[in-house]
Scaffold this motif. Sequence first.
Motif, short mmCIF file in Angstrom:
data_model
loop_
_atom_site.label_atom_id
_atom_site.label_comp_id
_atom_site.label_asym_id
_atom_site.label_seq_id
_atom_site.Cartn_x
_atom_site.Cartn_y
_atom_site.Cartn_z
N UNK A 69 40.63 33.93 25.24
CA UNK A 69 39.70 33.28 26.16
C UNK A 69 39.63 34.04 27.49
N UNK A 70 40.77 34.47 27.98
CA UNK A 70 40.78 35.23 29.24
C UNK A 70 40.06 36.56 29.07
N UNK A 71 40.29 37.22 27.93
CA UNK A 71 39.61 38.49 27.67
C UNK A 71 38.10 38.27 27.59
N UNK A 72 37.69 37.17 26.96
CA UNK A 72 36.27 36.84 26.88
C UNK A 72 35.69 36.64 28.29
N UNK A 73 36.42 35.94 29.14
CA UNK A 73 35.95 35.70 30.51
C UNK A 73 35.81 37.01 31.28
N UNK A 74 36.78 37.92 31.11
CA UNK A 74 36.71 39.22 31.78
C UNK A 74 35.50 40.01 31.27
N UNK A 75 35.32 40.02 29.96
CA UNK A 75 34.18 40.74 29.39
C UNK A 75 32.86 40.15 29.88
N UNK A 76 32.83 38.85 30.07
CA UNK A 76 31.60 38.19 30.50
C UNK A 76 31.20 38.55 31.93
N UNK A 77 32.12 39.14 32.67
CA UNK A 77 31.78 39.61 34.01
C UNK A 77 30.88 40.84 33.95
N UNK A 78 30.96 41.56 32.83
CA UNK A 78 30.09 42.71 32.60
C UNK A 78 28.70 42.16 32.22
N UNK A 79 27.69 42.47 33.01
CA UNK A 79 26.37 41.87 32.82
C UNK A 79 25.77 42.17 31.45
N UNK A 80 25.95 43.39 30.97
CA UNK A 80 25.39 43.75 29.67
C UNK A 80 26.11 43.04 28.53
N UNK A 81 27.42 42.91 28.64
CA UNK A 81 28.18 42.21 27.61
C UNK A 81 27.86 40.72 27.65
N UNK A 82 27.75 40.17 28.86
CA UNK A 82 27.37 38.76 28.97
C UNK A 82 25.98 38.54 28.37
N UNK A 83 25.07 39.45 28.62
CA UNK A 83 23.73 39.38 28.05
C UNK A 83 23.81 39.35 26.51
N UNK A 84 24.67 40.19 25.95
CA UNK A 84 24.87 40.22 24.50
C UNK A 84 25.44 38.90 24.00
N UNK A 85 26.50 38.42 24.64
CA UNK A 85 27.13 37.16 24.22
C UNK A 85 26.13 36.00 24.26
N UNK A 86 25.32 35.95 25.31
CA UNK A 86 24.35 34.86 25.44
C UNK A 86 23.27 34.95 24.35
N UNK A 87 22.81 36.17 24.06
CA UNK A 87 21.80 36.34 23.01
C UNK A 87 22.39 36.02 21.64
N UNK A 88 23.63 36.40 21.42
CA UNK A 88 24.29 36.07 20.15
C UNK A 88 24.44 34.56 20.00
N UNK A 89 24.73 33.89 21.09
CA UNK A 89 24.86 32.43 21.04
C UNK A 89 23.53 31.77 20.70
N UNK A 90 22.45 32.27 21.30
CA UNK A 90 21.12 31.71 21.00
C UNK A 90 20.75 31.94 19.53
N UNK A 91 21.07 33.12 19.00
CA UNK A 91 20.80 33.41 17.59
C UNK A 91 21.66 32.52 16.69
N UNK A 92 22.89 32.30 17.08
CA UNK A 92 23.77 31.43 16.30
C UNK A 92 23.21 30.01 16.21
N UNK A 93 22.65 29.52 17.29
CA UNK A 93 22.04 28.18 17.29
C UNK A 93 20.87 28.15 16.31
N UNK A 94 20.06 29.18 16.32
CA UNK A 94 18.92 29.24 15.39
C UNK A 94 19.41 29.22 13.95
N UNK A 95 20.43 30.02 13.64
CA UNK A 95 20.96 30.07 12.28
C UNK A 95 21.52 28.71 11.87
N UNK A 96 22.24 28.06 12.78
CA UNK A 96 22.77 26.72 12.49
C UNK A 96 21.63 25.73 12.24
#
Length: 114
Positions: A69-96
């Motif tokens: 969880x801490x590593x995820x939070x650190x990675x999320x500080x990187x704008x491009x990685x956060x952008x990826x995580x957020x887009x992956x989450x939106x796609x995951x919702x669509x698949x669900x």
Amino acid sequence: MNIYDKAHDLAKAMKDSPEVQEIMAAVKLIDADPQSKEMLDNFRTRQNELQQRMMSGDMPSPEEMEQMEKQFEVLSLNLNIRRLFEAEQRLSVIIQDVNKIIADSLQHLYGHSE
């Protein structure tokens, strides 16, 4: 109506969706930054290792989960990685949502009415 044709239509629609396009754009930016790519690759490797362990019944310790969880939070500080995580989450919702729509359409087979 051919169900496989519909599945291919759905696959194309998902591939062309803004969410997938956003994932591709974010990955391209991350790939262009060796430090970001290495950090993300290390995280994904560790994440996959933990998932494999959980699937085999070996639950990670609370400390390991907290570390991820801490590593995820650190990675999320990187704008491009956060952008990826957020887009992956939106796609995951669509698949669900799509899975739920399909499952709900078959409920009547098992005695559940809608």
